[in-house]
Design an enzyme around this catalytic site. Structure first.
Site, PDB file in Angstrom:
ATOM      1  N   HIS A   6       4.123   7.016   3.913  1.00  0.00           N
ATOM      2  CA  HIS A   6       5.092   5.943   3.663  1.00  0.00           C
ATOM      3  C   HIS A   6       4.614   5.036   2.541  1.00  0.00           C
ATOM      4  O   HIS A   6       3.460   5.091   2.117  1.00  0.00           O
ATOM      5  CB  HIS A   6       5.379   5.136   4.939  1.00  0.00           C
ATOM      6  CG  HIS A   6       4.236   4.308   5.441  1.00  0.00           C
ATOM      7  ND1 HIS A   6       3.361   4.758   6.411  1.00  0.00           N
ATOM      8  CD2 HIS A   6       3.813   3.048   5.126  1.00  0.00           C
ATOM      9  CE1 HIS A   6       2.465   3.810   6.667  1.00  0.00           C
ATOM     10  NE2 HIS A   6       2.699   2.761   5.892  1.00  0.00           N
ATOM     11  N   GLU A  66       8.060   1.017   4.742  1.00  0.00           N
ATOM     12  CA  GLU A  66       7.646  -0.049   5.667  1.00  0.00           C
ATOM     13  C   GLU A  66       7.811  -1.380   4.943  1.00  0.00           C
ATOM     14  O   GLU A  66       7.478  -1.494   3.750  1.00  0.00           O
ATOM     15  CB  GLU A  66       6.167   0.152   6.041  1.00  0.00           C
ATOM     16  CG  GLU A  66       5.620  -0.936   6.962  1.00  0.00           C
ATOM     17  CD  GLU A  66       4.124  -0.763   7.285  1.00  0.00           C
ATOM     18  OE1 GLU A  66       3.405  -0.096   6.515  1.00  0.00           O
ATOM     19  OE2 GLU A  66       3.683  -1.326   8.310  1.00  0.00           O
ATOM     20  N   HIS A 112       0.833  -1.205   0.000  1.00  0.00           N
ATOM     21  CA  HIS A 112       0.000   0.000   0.000  1.00  0.00           C
ATOM     22  C   HIS A 112       0.867   1.253   0.000  1.00  0.00           C
ATOM     23  O   HIS A 112       2.057   1.196   0.305  1.00  0.00           O
ATOM     24  CB  HIS A 112      -0.950   0.035   1.211  1.00  0.00           C
ATOM     25  CG  HIS A 112      -0.266   0.104   2.544  1.00  0.00           C
ATOM     26  ND1 HIS A 112       0.065  -1.011   3.289  1.00  0.00           N
ATOM     27  CD2 HIS A 112       0.156   1.163   3.286  1.00  0.00           C
ATOM     28  CE1 HIS A 112       0.653  -0.642   4.414  1.00  0.00           C
ATOM     29  NE2 HIS A 112       0.728   0.673   4.440  1.00  0.00           N
TER      30      HIS A 112
END
Lengths: 133, 133
Positions: free
Chosen positions: B78, B129, B7
């Protein structure tokens, strides 16, 4: 209207150095650098299994990436989403009073396909590019 | 090591308002809002054909999104990339001297899977991430 996420574009100071980090630390597949003087960028693509990250470095005078780096610093520049037809998308968006960036008519983007950019204020700060799939 | 882009996370002031714009202007499929107090966020997912955008709004005291909005303004927070094993990723990254954010050991992320965050300086300003696939 929207389908795939085509790419996430990231403004960096040096595409070669940053691409090496993606490759060496994360094992990413990276493209060769591509100079796109008509868009004022040198690009390297980080190939992911379902999409790609495009690293963009300023090229030449008046690069939009230079302005972005000076104003915001390095980081994500825009998100590109695919639509079936840019002409249909532009018509629908203009009917809804949506603010487009630059020319009112779709332009040819870095992949040789019609694109348009929606003003970041529309999405609370995120610059969205639409590209014909 | 990395595979799919899981994502793109975007910090916004109001997830409901911004999600409505994605739905009404772009025809996006959007989730119901999800409160994740342990992560200090309310999230709405914009479902794309190959991945998703996660809109994040501050929830509660000491939300990391409040700090981000104050410091950087709204926009992409992020990018989350998938790896087969977070433990293997953490070991390899630490061997290479890579700076991780927060705890040295992987934590459980917003999707209930092990995650870790790489310091944005590693990628010239982009917070990455890693999430176990």
């Amino acid at each position: 209207m929207i389908g795939h996420l085509n790419h996430v574009a990231v403004a960096v100071h040096n595409v070669r150095e940053t691409a090496r980090v993606y490759r060496d630390l994360l094992g990413a597949r990276i493209s060769a650098p591509q100079e796109l003087p008509e868009h004022g960028v040198t690009a390297i693509f980080i190939e992911l299994d379902n999409t790609k990250i495009e690293l963009l470095e300023p090229l030449g005078q008046d690069s939009p990436i230079s302005q972005f780096l000076q104003k915001r610093g390095s980081g994500v520049h825009h998100i590109c989403l695919e639509v079936a037809s840019i002409a249909d998308a532009a018509e629908k968006l203009q009917q809804q009073g949506c603010r487009l960036l630059g020319a009112d008519t779709p332009q040819i983007g870095a992949h040789g396909k019609p694109v348009l950019f929606l003003h970041p204020s529309t999405f609370d700060g995120t610059l969205i590019e639409l590209e014909e799939a």
